[in-house]
Design a protein around this motif. Structure first.
Motif, mmCIF file in Angstrom:
data_model
loop_
_atom_site.group_PDB
_atom_site.id
_atom_site.type_symbol
_atom_site.label_atom_id
_atom_site.label_comp_id
_atom_site.label_asym_id
_atom_site.label_seq_id
_atom_site.Cartn_x
_atom_site.Cartn_y
_atom_site.Cartn_z
ATOM 1 N N MET A 1 0.801 -1.173 -0.104
ATOM 2 C CA MET A 1 -0.118 0.044 0.073
ATOM 3 C C MET A 1 0.947 1.310 -0.022
ATOM 4 N N TYR A 2 0.191 2.504 -0.395
ATOM 5 C CA TYR A 2 1.114 3.547 -0.728
ATOM 6 C C TYR A 2 0.189 4.432 0.316
ATOM 7 N N VAL A 3 1.203 5.259 1.301
ATOM 8 C CA VAL A 3 0.460 6.082 2.226
ATOM 9 C C VAL A 3 0.938 7.381 2.114
ATOM 10 N N LEU A 4 0.312 8.550 2.022
ATOM 11 C CA LEU A 4 0.674 9.658 2.083
ATOM 12 C C LEU A 4 0.808 10.181 3.651
ATOM 13 N N VAL A 5 1.592 10.577 4.238
ATOM 14 C CA VAL A 5 1.551 11.146 5.669
ATOM 15 C C VAL A 5 1.972 12.659 5.915
ATOM 16 N N THR A 6 0.973 13.414 6.483
ATOM 17 C CA THR A 6 1.103 14.816 6.741
ATOM 18 C C THR A 6 0.842 14.813 8.182
ATOM 19 N N TYR A 7 1.799 15.930 8.603
ATOM 20 C CA TYR A 7 1.432 16.328 10.126
ATOM 21 C C TYR A 7 1.673 17.695 10.205
ATOM 22 N N ASP A 8 0.794 18.086 11.260
ATOM 23 C CA ASP A 8 1.069 19.670 11.930
ATOM 24 C C ASP A 8 1.314 19.566 13.398
ATOM 25 N N VAL A 9 2.502 19.911 13.735
ATOM 26 C CA VAL A 9 2.907 19.775 15.271
ATOM 27 C C VAL A 9 3.135 21.078 15.765
ATOM 28 N N GLU A 10 2.233 21.497 16.785
ATOM 29 C CA GLU A 10 2.855 22.858 17.678
ATOM 30 C C GLU A 10 4.022 22.799 18.153
ATOM 31 N N THR A 11 4.555 24.080 17.698
ATOM 32 C CA THR A 11 5.966 24.191 17.977
ATOM 33 C C THR A 11 6.497 25.458 18.803
ATOM 34 N N ALA A 12 5.241 26.203 19.348
ATOM 35 C CA ALA A 12 5.564 27.128 20.397
ATOM 36 C C ALA A 12 6.052 26.938 21.491
ATOM 37 N N SER A 13 6.124 25.855 21.797
ATOM 38 C CA SER A 13 7.086 25.444 23.164
ATOM 39 C C SER A 13 8.301 24.553 22.744
ATOM 40 N N PRO A 14 9.089 24.401 23.838
ATOM 41 C CA PRO A 14 10.278 23.685 23.569
ATOM 42 C C PRO A 14 9.668 22.070 23.423
ATOM 43 N N GLN A 15 8.610 21.600 24.076
ATOM 44 C CA GLN A 15 8.026 20.325 24.075
ATOM 45 C C GLN A 15 7.688 20.091 22.817
ATOM 46 N N GLY A 16 7.069 21.218 22.259
ATOM 47 C CA GLY A 16 6.506 20.856 20.825
ATOM 48 C C GLY A 16 7.614 20.714 19.752
ATOM 49 N N SER A 17 8.434 21.481 19.886
ATOM 50 C CA SER A 17 9.647 21.279 18.921
ATOM 51 C C SER A 17 10.329 19.877 19.312
ATOM 52 N N ARG A 18 10.411 19.358 20.365
ATOM 53 C CA ARG A 18 10.694 18.039 20.527
ATOM 54 C C ARG A 18 9.899 17.074 20.016
ATOM 55 N N ARG A 19 8.438 17.265 19.865
ATOM 56 C CA ARG A 19 7.495 16.139 19.350
ATOM 57 C C ARG A 19 7.703 16.426 17.779
ATOM 58 N N LEU A 20 7.942 17.538 17.208
ATOM 59 C CA LEU A 20 7.917 17.756 15.898
ATOM 60 C C LEU A 20 9.151 17.004 15.293
ATOM 61 N N ARG A 21 10.378 16.921 16.257
ATOM 62 C CA ARG A 21 11.682 16.060 15.779
ATOM 63 C C ARG A 21 11.283 14.697 15.809
ATOM 64 N N ARG A 22 10.486 14.292 17.021
ATOM 65 C CA ARG A 22 10.428 12.771 16.892
ATOM 66 C C ARG A 22 9.457 12.436 15.751
ATOM 67 N N VAL A 23 8.312 13.164 15.569
ATOM 68 C CA VAL A 23 7.476 12.635 14.513
ATOM 69 C C VAL A 23 8.134 12.689 13.250
ATOM 70 N N ALA A 24 8.859 13.702 12.839
ATOM 71 C CA ALA A 24 9.705 13.542 11.630
ATOM 72 C C ALA A 24 10.722 12.423 11.459
ATOM 73 N N LYS A 25 11.384 12.126 12.691
ATOM 74 C CA LYS A 25 12.408 10.909 12.801
ATOM 75 C C LYS A 25 11.520 9.722 12.383
ATOM 76 N N ILE A 26 10.335 9.211 13.125
ATOM 77 C CA ILE A 26 9.422 8.250 12.570
ATOM 78 C C ILE A 26 9.043 8.223 11.263
ATOM 79 N N CYS A 27 8.746 9.355 10.930
ATOM 80 C CA CYS A 27 8.252 9.363 9.495
ATOM 81 C C CYS A 27 9.501 9.021 8.370
ATOM 82 N N VAL A 28 10.655 9.661 8.588
ATOM 83 C CA VAL A 28 11.859 9.229 7.966
ATOM 84 C C VAL A 28 12.061 7.711 7.831
ATOM 85 N N GLN A 29 12.069 7.036 8.854
ATOM 86 C CA GLN A 29 12.208 5.628 9.208
ATOM 87 C C GLN A 29 11.224 4.653 8.228
ATOM 88 N N TYR A 30 9.996 5.274 7.724
ATOM 89 C CA TYR A 30 9.122 4.548 6.989
ATOM 90 C C TYR A 30 8.861 4.960 5.637
#
Length: 96
Positions: A1-30
């Protein structure tokens, strides 16, 4: 199957920036990044469920959003690329 994955992560806080990096890292693996928050992934159903589960754990679903577009097996007829940068072909040759 071919899947398009999109995300929008709130980055106004340091925690949001960390979540953004984690989400992107997971997507790069797949899959292959085709735009900043857009990935094309060629997966079997089990891989898709695993990726989706990992992303849902990494994101804060009260602040962030994830979208999954299942383009199926005949995805080439559904994707049209126009503009700069050569289109990514997951079934093409891979040079490492």
């Amino acid at each position: 199957m071919y899947v398009l994955v999109t995300y929008d992560v709130e980055t106004a806080s340091p925690q949001g920036s960390r979540r953004l990096r984690r989400v992107a890292k997971i997507c790069v693996q797949y899959g292959q990044r085709v735009q900043n928050s857009v990935f094309e992934c060629s997966l079997d159903p089990a891989q898709f469920e695993t990726m989706k589960s990992e992303l849902m754990k990494a994101a804060d679903l009260t602040r962030d959003s994830l979208r999954f577009y299942n383009l199926g097996k005949n995805w080439k007829r559904k994707v049209e690329h126009v503009g700069a940068k050569e289109a990514y072909d997951p079934e093409g040759l891979l040079c490492v």
